[in-house]
Design a protein around this motif. Sequence first.
Motif, PDB file in Angstrom:
ATOM      1  N   PRO A  37      -6.763  -5.217   6.756  1.00  0.00           N
ATOM      2  CA  PRO A  37      -7.246  -3.871   7.688  1.00  0.00           C
ATOM      3  C   PRO A  37      -6.484  -2.810   7.691  1.00  0.00           C
ATOM      4  O   PRO A  37      -5.444  -2.946   7.324  1.00  0.00           O
ATOM      5  CB  PRO A  37      -7.236  -4.657   9.214  1.00  0.00           C
ATOM      6  N   ASP A  38      -7.127  -1.636   8.039  1.00  0.00           N
ATOM      7  CA  ASP A  38      -6.467  -0.316   7.873  1.00  0.00           C
ATOM      8  C   ASP A  38      -5.105  -0.455   8.726  1.00  0.00           C
ATOM      9  O   ASP A  38      -4.336   0.308   8.314  1.00  0.00           O
ATOM     10  CB  ASP A  38      -7.448   0.521   8.322  1.00  0.00           C
ATOM     11  N   ASP A  39      -5.227  -0.890   9.968  1.00  0.00           N
ATOM     12  CA  ASP A  39      -4.135  -0.761  10.797  1.00  0.00           C
ATOM     13  C   ASP A  39      -2.819  -1.637  10.219  1.00  0.00           C
ATOM     14  O   ASP A  39      -1.690  -1.487  10.721  1.00  0.00           O
ATOM     15  CB  ASP A  39      -4.369  -1.277  12.026  1.00  0.00           C
TER      16      ASP A  39
ATOM     17  N   VAL B 218      -8.351  -7.338   1.008  1.00  0.00           N
ATOM     18  CA  VAL B 218      -7.826  -6.118   1.318  1.00  0.00           C
ATOM     19  C   VAL B 218      -7.738  -6.134   2.664  1.00  0.00           C
ATOM     20  O   VAL B 218      -8.533  -6.764   3.541  1.00  0.00           O
ATOM     21  CB  VAL B 218      -8.924  -4.976   1.362  1.00  0.00           C
TER      22      VAL B 218
ATOM     23  N   GLY C  54      -2.726  -2.499   6.433  1.00  0.00           N
ATOM     24  CA  GLY C  54      -2.796  -1.990   5.139  1.00  0.00           C
ATOM     25  C   GLY C  54      -2.264  -2.919   4.067  1.00  0.00           C
ATOM     26  O   GLY C  54      -1.519  -3.941   4.451  1.00  0.00           O
TER      27      GLY C  54
ATOM     28  N   GLY D 210       0.807  -1.189  -0.017  1.00  0.00           N
ATOM     29  CA  GLY D 210       0.000  -0.072   0.139  1.00  0.00           C
ATOM     30  C   GLY D 210       0.821   1.213  -0.150  1.00  0.00           C
ATOM     31  O   GLY D 210       0.280   2.394  -0.032  1.00  0.00           O
TER      32      GLY D 210
ATOM     33  N   GLN E  32      -2.639  -5.234   0.169  1.00  0.00           N
ATOM     34  CA  GLN E  32      -3.604  -5.930  -0.248  1.00  0.00           C
ATOM     35  C   GLN E  32      -2.889  -7.138  -0.851  1.00  0.00           C
ATOM     36  O   GLN E  32      -1.769  -7.400  -0.993  1.00  0.00           O
ATOM     37  CB  GLN E  32      -4.171  -5.501  -1.669  1.00  0.00           C
TER      38      GLN E  32
END
Length: 363
Positions: free
Chosen positions: A58-60, A56, A62, A9, A64
């Motif tokens: 998780p945001d924490d 995808v 990042g 990412g 893919q």
Amino acid sequence: MITALYFDGRTALARPVELRLHDGRLRVSGEGVALDLDAQRLDWPEHQRHGPRVLVLPDDIGGQIHCADGGAWDHWLADQGHRHGRLGVVRMQQSWRATLMAVALMLLLVGLMFTHGLPLIAHVVLGMVPTSLDQRVGEEVFEHMEAHWLSPSQVPVQQQERLREQLRSAMARVNHGDHGRDHGEADAPAWELRFRRSRDKMPGANALALPGGVIVVTDELVALLHDREDVLLGVLAHEMGHVRQRHGMRMLVQGSLLAIATGLLFNDAGSVVGLLSSAPLLLGQMAYSRDMERDADEHAIAVLQANRIEPMVLAVLFERLQAGQATTPDGVPEDVPHDWGIGFSSHPPTKERIERLKAASHP
């Protein structure tokens, strides 16, 4: 185990990785990559017939994970005993039968909303609309009709006044008398008969109820029923039913609500503005719903009965309209065009209306 590509990412660099799923943990390993993830937190890609799988993270964390071989990915997950929480939904999405059923259900719901929900909402909204607005809209509609469809009447003034007085007297009887009902004259909307001649055969032999209480009566209708003023009274009583129940404004409110719904659906606020700005033309061409027409017929029956006139006399109107001609006072046949507009183009079938008139005439 299955191989895939990992994107962190932050850069466009794809790193080959190996994936292992065990005891509810997904382990991603490769050169410079070591991730240990809770499989329950992951938004696993849906099963599809074709195409790659993209996981995808998780945001924490990042990034893919891409697997070009979608079939191999699905088999790997199945071998690991993983069951996608939305598998049933996915299968329905990929089923033509389920898709067609969903489309049919949606169309049914939209149809029910239009035929039942919209009129109900419009009825509630109409109660919050002041009657002064009816009068303003009605005058605009009348001005539009005069500019495009109507000419000054040639019906003698004395005859116009006699017809007004007949309707006034008939309404007084139904308001205060014969059937033991007291609708309250003060509660009845103000009304006014305006006589006009059709221009270029439009709107022909007609009576039109506009918002605010204006009822337009054409010379052609007076000629069609010159020898049957009892029938003409029934027609005017029908239009009075539209006036009393504010059908014109209700149709405008329904149209506005439909435009608002369409604007929200397609993000087009201009549809609302366009409808409101063209209200005179819209109301001049719009037909009342059949339910509204039935209500107006019931009002006409009540008025005729209160005045000791058999409701079946209205059948004369249907017969003459079907014949398409009237006679002059001297008995000479003459063509009388009729193009029923706001008040008549959506009437229930004539047979149904005649049956109702028979039942009212011979209880």
